[in-house]
Structures are given as C-alpha cells and as structure tokens.
Design a protein around this motif. Sequence first.
Motif, PDB file in Angstrom:
ATOM      1  N   MET A   1       3.132  23.035  19.990  1.00 42.33           N
ATOM      2  CA  MET A   1       2.598  22.562  18.728  1.00 42.33           C
ATOM      3  C   MET A   1       1.689  21.352  18.980  1.00 42.33           C
ATOM      4  N   THR A   2       0.500  21.387  18.436  1.00 40.41           N
ATOM      5  CA  THR A   2      -0.428  20.265  18.581  1.00 40.41           C
ATOM      6  C   THR A   2      -0.073  19.150  17.600  1.00 40.41           C
ATOM      7  N   PRO A   3      -0.211  17.896  18.053  1.00 38.37           N
ATOM      8  CA  PRO A   3       0.098  16.799  17.143  1.00 38.37           C
ATOM      9  C   PRO A   3      -0.872  16.774  15.969  1.00 38.37           C
ATOM     10  N   GLY A   4      -0.370  16.347  14.815  1.00 40.90           N
ATOM     11  CA  GLY A   4      -1.208  16.231  13.624  1.00 40.90           C
ATOM     12  C   GLY A   4      -2.145  15.047  13.748  1.00 40.90           C
ATOM     13  N   PRO A   5      -2.886  14.778  12.695  1.00 40.14           N
ATOM     14  CA  PRO A   5      -3.818  13.651  12.702  1.00 40.14           C
ATOM     15  C   PRO A   5      -3.136  12.329  13.037  1.00 40.14           C
ATOM     16  N   HIS A   6      -3.903  11.430  13.590  1.00 44.15           N
ATOM     17  CA  HIS A   6      -3.433  10.102  13.987  1.00 44.15           C
ATOM     18  C   HIS A   6      -3.578   9.172  12.780  1.00 44.15           C
ATOM     19  N   LEU A   7      -2.448   8.629  12.301  1.00 42.32           N
ATOM     20  CA  LEU A   7      -2.433   7.788  11.109  1.00 42.32           C
ATOM     21  C   LEU A   7      -2.008   6.369  11.430  1.00 42.32           C
ATOM     22  N   LEU A   8      -2.568   5.425  10.690  1.00 43.59           N
ATOM     23  CA  LEU A   8      -2.145   4.038  10.780  1.00 43.59           C
ATOM     24  C   LEU A   8      -1.553   3.652   9.429  1.00 43.59           C
ATOM     25  N   VAL A   9      -0.292   3.226   9.436  1.00 47.86           N
ATOM     26  CA  VAL A   9       0.390   2.776   8.226  1.00 47.86           C
ATOM     27  C   VAL A   9       0.416   1.252   8.251  1.00 47.86           C
ATOM     28  N   VAL A  10      -0.064   0.630   7.167  1.00 48.21           N
ATOM     29  CA  VAL A  10      -0.124  -0.827   7.085  1.00 48.21           C
ATOM     30  C   VAL A  10       0.635  -1.273   5.840  1.00 48.21           C
ATOM     31  N   ASP A  11       1.766  -1.952   6.053  1.00 46.44           N
ATOM     32  CA  ASP A  11       2.556  -2.469   4.934  1.00 46.44           C
ATOM     33  C   ASP A  11       3.376  -3.640   5.435  1.00 46.44           C
ATOM     34  N   ASP A  12       3.427  -4.718   4.654  1.00 48.02           N
ATOM     35  CA  ASP A  12       4.172  -5.899   5.073  1.00 48.02           C
ATOM     36  C   ASP A  12       5.669  -5.783   4.808  1.00 48.02           C
ATOM     37  N   GLU A  13       6.093  -4.750   4.095  1.00 49.70           N
ATOM     38  CA  GLU A  13       7.516  -4.525   3.859  1.00 49.70           C
ATOM     39  C   GLU A  13       8.033  -3.522   4.893  1.00 49.70           C
ATOM     40  N   ALA A  14       8.896  -4.007   5.788  1.00 45.99           N
ATOM     41  CA  ALA A  14       9.373  -3.188   6.909  1.00 45.99           C
ATOM     42  C   ALA A  14      10.038  -1.896   6.444  1.00 45.99           C
ATOM     43  N   GLY A  15      10.819  -1.949   5.386  1.00 46.50           N
ATOM     44  CA  GLY A  15      11.515  -0.760   4.901  1.00 46.50           C
ATOM     45  C   GLY A  15      10.560   0.335   4.476  1.00 46.50           C
ATOM     46  N   ILE A  16       9.524  -0.030   3.753  1.00 46.81           N
ATOM     47  CA  ILE A  16       8.518   0.945   3.309  1.00 46.81           C
ATOM     48  C   ILE A  16       7.764   1.486   4.512  1.00 46.81           C
ATOM     49  N   ARG A  17       7.354   0.587   5.395  1.00 44.21           N
ATOM     50  CA  ARG A  17       6.601   0.974   6.597  1.00 44.21           C
ATOM     51  C   ARG A  17       7.398   1.963   7.441  1.00 44.21           C
ATOM     52  N   GLU A  18       8.681   1.666   7.671  1.00 45.27           N
ATOM     53  CA  GLU A  18       9.523   2.532   8.497  1.00 45.27           C
ATOM     54  C   GLU A  18       9.818   3.865   7.814  1.00 45.27           C
ATOM     55  N   SER A  19      10.109   3.834   6.517  1.00 42.65           N
ATOM     56  CA  SER A  19      10.399   5.070   5.786  1.00 42.65           C
ATOM     57  C   SER A  19       9.193   6.004   5.769  1.00 42.65           C
ATOM     58  N   LEU A  20       8.044   5.449   5.426  1.00 41.59           N
ATOM     59  CA  LEU A  20       6.829   6.253   5.364  1.00 41.59           C
ATOM     60  C   LEU A  20       6.478   6.815   6.736  1.00 41.59           C
ATOM     61  N   SER A  21       6.589   5.990   7.764  1.00 41.33           N
ATOM     62  CA  SER A  21       6.295   6.448   9.127  1.00 41.33           C
ATOM     63  C   SER A  21       7.224   7.584   9.530  1.00 41.33           C
ATOM     64  N   SER A  22       8.492   7.444   9.222  1.00 36.82           N
ATOM     65  CA  SER A  22       9.482   8.462   9.577  1.00 36.82           C
ATOM     66  C   SER A  22       9.189   9.793   8.886  1.00 36.82           C
ATOM     67  N   ILE A  23       8.884   9.723   7.598  1.00 35.39           N
ATOM     68  CA  ILE A  23       8.563  10.944   6.838  1.00 35.39           C
ATOM     69  C   ILE A  23       7.338  11.630   7.421  1.00 35.39           C
ATOM     70  N   LEU A  24       6.303  10.849   7.702  1.00 39.22           N
ATOM     71  CA  LEU A  24       5.067  11.420   8.235  1.00 39.22           C
ATOM     72  C   LEU A  24       5.263  12.001   9.632  1.00 39.22           C
ATOM     73  N   GLU A  25       6.049  11.320  10.473  1.00 42.14           N
ATOM     74  CA  GLU A  25       6.337  11.847  11.807  1.00 42.14           C
ATOM     75  C   GLU A  25       7.111  13.156  11.717  1.00 42.14           C
ATOM     76  N   ASP A  26       8.059  13.247  10.780  1.00 40.01           N
ATOM     77  CA  ASP A  26       8.807  14.491  10.568  1.00 40.01           C
ATOM     78  C   ASP A  26       7.886  15.639  10.174  1.00 40.01           C
TER      79      ASP A  26
END
Length: 66
Positions: free
Chosen positions: A1-26
């Motif tokens: 499987m080829t990796p999807g697009p390369h995304l940069l998530v920018v958020d100063d709230e660690a919880g939001i940043r980590e949750s969003l990153s995890s969902i997108l990686e999944d």
Amino acid sequence: MTPGPHLLVVDDEAGIRESLSSILEDEGYHVEAVGSAEEALERAAAGNFEVVLLDVWLRGSTASRR
C-alpha cells in the motif's frame, strides 16, 4: 500500500494535535504535527506537504491578535 498524502497538522493544543494525527494516520496519511506557528514555518520550508491543517486560533499567530 502506498502512503497517502503528506500532511502537516498545526495546533497548540496537544490533545487535538495528537487525536487528529492519529485519526489521519489510521486513514493512511503520512502525518507530521507541530505545536506552534514557528515550528510550522520551519517544517513547511523543509518538507513537501500536500496539505497543511492549521488552527486558525493558534496562540502567537498574527490572526489571533486581531
């Protein structure tokens, strides 16, 4: 499987940043996440991102001071 697009998530709230990153990686995206506008500018200059997801109320950014 080829990796999807390369995304940069920018958020100063660690919880939001980590949750969003995890969902997108999944979903198969290659995700990098940072917590400040300064870090985002450094990463954007050094990386090849197809998409940047940016917190519009990011502390320290010019938009949040208006």
